[in-house]
Design an enzyme around this catalytic site. Structure first.
Site, PDB file in Angstrom:
ATOM      1  N   PRO A  16       0.847  -1.194   0.000  1.00 45.14           N
ATOM      2  CA  PRO A  16       0.000   0.000   0.000  1.00 45.14           C
ATOM      3  C   PRO A  16       0.882   1.243   0.000  1.00 45.14           C
ATOM      4  CG  PRO A  16       0.084  -0.972   2.202  1.00 45.14           C
ATOM      5  CD  PRO A  16       0.832  -1.904   1.287  1.00 45.14           C
ATOM      6  N   ALA A  18       0.221   5.488  -0.213  1.00 44.54           N
ATOM      7  CA  ALA A  18      -0.731   6.592  -0.356  1.00 44.54           C
ATOM      8  C   ALA A  18      -0.354   7.427  -1.567  1.00 44.54           C
ATOM      9  CB  ALA A  18      -0.716   7.445   0.913  1.00 44.54           C
ATOM     10  N   CYS A 101       2.512   3.766   9.536  1.00 45.27           N
ATOM     11  CA  CYS A 101       2.741   5.083   8.941  1.00 45.27           C
ATOM     12  C   CYS A 101       3.545   5.973   9.902  1.00 45.27           C
ATOM     13  CB  CYS A 101       1.411   5.751   8.568  1.00 45.27           C
ATOM     14  SG  CYS A 101       1.697   7.328   7.759  1.00 45.27           S
ATOM     15  N   LYS A 140      -0.233  -4.236   9.515  1.00 45.82           N
ATOM     16  CA  LYS A 140       1.070  -3.945   8.910  1.00 45.82           C
ATOM     17  C   LYS A 140       1.841  -3.094   9.903  1.00 45.82           C
ATOM     18  CE  LYS A 140       3.134  -2.182   4.615  1.00 45.82           C
ATOM     19  NZ  LYS A 140       3.554  -0.801   4.925  1.00 45.82           N
ATOM     20  N   GLY A 225       7.175  -2.128  -2.410  1.00 52.07           N
ATOM     21  CA  GLY A 225       6.618  -0.788  -2.540  1.00 52.07           C
ATOM     22  C   GLY A 225       7.381   0.014  -3.566  1.00 52.07           C
ATOM     23  N   ARG A 226       8.428   0.737  -3.097  1.00 51.21           N
ATOM     24  CA  ARG A 226       9.153   1.644  -3.994  1.00 51.21           C
ATOM     25  C   ARG A 226       9.766   0.920  -5.186  1.00 51.21           C
ATOM     26  NH1 ARG A 226      12.645   3.893   0.672  1.00 51.21           N
ATOM     27  NH2 ARG A 226      12.344   1.693   1.168  1.00 51.21           N
TER      28      ARG A 226
HETATM   29  C1  LIG Z   1       4.871   7.261  -0.946  1.00 54.95           C
HETATM   30  C2  LIG Z   1       4.627   6.159   0.029  1.00 54.95           C
HETATM   31  C3  LIG Z   1       3.353   5.999   0.563  1.00 54.95           C
HETATM   32  C4  LIG Z   1       3.108   4.971   1.493  1.00 54.95           C
HETATM   33  N1  LIG Z   1       1.838   4.796   1.973  1.00 54.95           N
HETATM   34  C5  LIG Z   1       1.569   3.744   2.793  1.00 54.95           C
HETATM   35  C6  LIG Z   1       0.235   3.450   3.188  1.00 54.95           C
HETATM   36  O1  LIG Z   1      -0.745   4.109   2.798  1.00 54.95           O
HETATM   37  N2  LIG Z   1       0.046   2.384   4.021  1.00 54.95           N
HETATM   38  C7  LIG Z   1       1.097   1.604   4.469  1.00 54.95           C
HETATM   39  O2  LIG Z   1       0.879   0.648   5.221  1.00 54.95           O
HETATM   40  N3  LIG Z   1       2.359   1.851   4.084  1.00 54.95           N
HETATM   41  C8  LIG Z   1       2.610   2.877   3.249  1.00 54.95           C
HETATM   42  N4  LIG Z   1       3.886   3.076   2.799  1.00 54.95           N
HETATM   43  C9  LIG Z   1       4.959   2.139   3.202  1.00 54.95           C
HETATM   44  C10 LIG Z   1       5.103   1.002   2.171  1.00 54.95           C
HETATM   45  O3  LIG Z   1       3.946   0.203   2.128  1.00 54.95           O
HETATM   46  C11 LIG Z   1       6.315   0.105   2.530  1.00 54.95           C
HETATM   47  O4  LIG Z   1       6.115  -0.425   3.801  1.00 54.95           O
HETATM   48  C12 LIG Z   1       7.631   0.889   2.489  1.00 54.95           C
HETATM   49  O5  LIG Z   1       7.730   1.712   1.347  1.00 54.95           O
HETATM   50  C13 LIG Z   1       8.838  -0.072   2.536  1.00 54.95           C
HETATM   51  O6  LIG Z   1       8.819  -0.962   1.452  1.00 54.95           O
HETATM   52  P1  LIG Z   1       9.736  -0.727   0.128  1.00 54.95           P
HETATM   53  O7  LIG Z   1      11.163  -0.661   0.581  1.00 54.95           O
HETATM   54  O8  LIG Z   1       9.439  -1.919  -0.730  1.00 54.95           O
HETATM   55  O9  LIG Z   1       9.299   0.570  -0.458  1.00 54.95           O
HETATM   56  C14 LIG Z   1       4.161   4.107   1.903  1.00 54.95           C
HETATM   57  C15 LIG Z   1       5.434   4.276   1.347  1.00 54.95           C
HETATM   58  C16 LIG Z   1       5.680   5.274   0.407  1.00 54.95           C
HETATM   59  C17 LIG Z   1       7.057   5.403  -0.172  1.00 54.95           C
END
Ligand SMILES: Cc1cc2nc3c(=O)[nH]c(=O)nc-3n(C[C@H](O)[C@H](O)[C@H](O)COP(=O)(O)O)c2cc1C
Length: 329
Positions: A16, A18, A101, A140, A225-226
């Site tokens: 997820p 945002a 968050c 989460k 995510g990213r």
């Molecule tokens: C722009 C952005 C928005 C995010 N919004 C949410 C969200 O709405 N809910 C959530 O549980 N995590 C949110 N996250 C966290 C991601 O779900 C994830 O846990 C985090 O980016 C680490 O994973 P990654 O290294 O694969 O990016 C957000 C991350 C980013 C970068």
């Protein structure tokens, strides 16, 4: 992995995010191979106050997305319980509670990762939510609030005790935000501590990273995510073995589909921002990307954006590069 009665048919799935993981992007991620996707955080207060933006924009999903997890954000049972029930009534297959968050605006009102601070209080909230919904319930989490309060294992045990069906762990504390590398050892500690399925998350950029996470931690599922921004094909096991031309053709199909979904699903004033943001990421790492981005963000309509992108995208077609090489020879 099985979460309650929901089978998750692929190893990796979209996180997820945002402003990013909306229906259009979730759908392309799904078509590339992410078997279960999770919505952006949906504010329980917004649902409770019948806020139209929360209810009908952020909580919207396509029927083809099912099974889908809808993620809720809130600080207390008074809003989280009716909010989760409303999301269940909208057809969610799983309710996921955001306990990770780190954004100040969110945590200062007790939401997101602030829920990790008071385990006893949060246990009551989880129990109330568990008893109020019939569908699988997941959370989460991060590793903890800060370096002095690393309590993911304690939270996971408490969650298992109150009947939470699965947990996603992003092993950074709230105070780390997104800095440094995530500590996967913490994910392994949570896997060892409980008997419910654990999804690992943090700094996975490829299918081989995902497999390494499984080997190092024992997770059953990996959330990206990213690493999926501008690269939803990261969810496709076969992508890396394609030739350059086949990769480009695959990417072209995915991008066209994404553009089509944005146009179909969003009003232009909102969709334009989405389209430009994602197209800019799709161009990442390619030639002349900087000047392309300047042009892209100056476009004022879907048509203009499309035209600028199509021209740029054709210019990075490996087929044209080969012809150019041959002309030079
Ligand atoms: C722009 C952005 C928005 C995010 N919004 C949410 C969200 O709405 N809910 C959530 O549980 N995590 C949110 N996250 C966290 C991601 O779900 C994830 O846990 C985090 O980016 C680490 O994973 P990654 O290294 O694969 O990016 C957000 C991350 C980013 C970068």
């Amino acid at each position: 992995m099985i979460i309650g009665n929901v089978e998750v048919k692929s190893l990796t799935r979209l996180a997820p995010m945002a402003g990013i993981s909306n229906a259009a992007f979730r759908m392309v991620a799904r078509e590339c191979g992410s078997a279960l996707t999770t919505s952006e955080e949906i504010d329980a207060q917004g649902i409770f106050r019948k806020n139209a933006k929360t209810r009908y924009d952020i909580a919207n999903y396509l029927p083809e997305e099912k099974p889908i997890a809808l993620q809720i954000l809130g600080a207390d049972a008074d809003t989280l319980v009716p909010g989760a029930q409303w999301l269940q009534d909208q057809g969610a297959d799983i309710i996921d509670l955001n306990m990770g968050c780190p954004v100040k605006k969110i945590t200062k009102t007790g939401r997101g990762s602030a829920l990790m601070k008071d385990v006893a209080k949060t246990s009551k909230i989880l129990e109330a939510m568990r008893n109020a919904i019939e569908i699988p319930f997941t959370i989460k989490i991060r590793s903890g609030w800060d370096e002095k309060h690393v309590n993911a294992v304690e939270i996971a045990r408490m969650a298992e005790d109150v009947g939470v069906d699965a947990i996603t762990v992003h092993p950074r504390t709230r105070s780390q935000q997104f800095s440094g590398m995530s500590k996967w050892e913490m994910i392994a500690e949570v896997v060892d501590a409980v008997n419910i399925p654990i999804t690992g998350n943090g700094d996975v950029k490829s299918m081989s990273d995902a497999r390494r996470m499984v080997a190092e931690t024992g997770v059953e599922s990996v959330m990206i995510g990213r690493g999926a921004m501008g690269k939803p094909w990261v969810f496709d096991e076969s992508f890396e073995s394609l030739t350059d031309q086949a990769k480009y053709d695959y990417q072209t199909r995915v991008i066209n589909r994404h553009i089509q979904l944005i146009i179909e699903l969003f009003p232009e004033h909102f969709g334009l921002v989405q389209m430009q943001k994602h197209l800019s990421w799709y161009a990442g790492g390619r030639e002349r990307v900087r000047s392309f981005r300047v042009q892209l963000f100056s476009a004022r309509t879907y048509d203009e954006t499309r035209e600028i992108f199509d021209k740029y995208w054709e210019s990075v077609n490996p087929k044209n590069a080969e012809q150019l090489d041959m002309a030079v020879v």
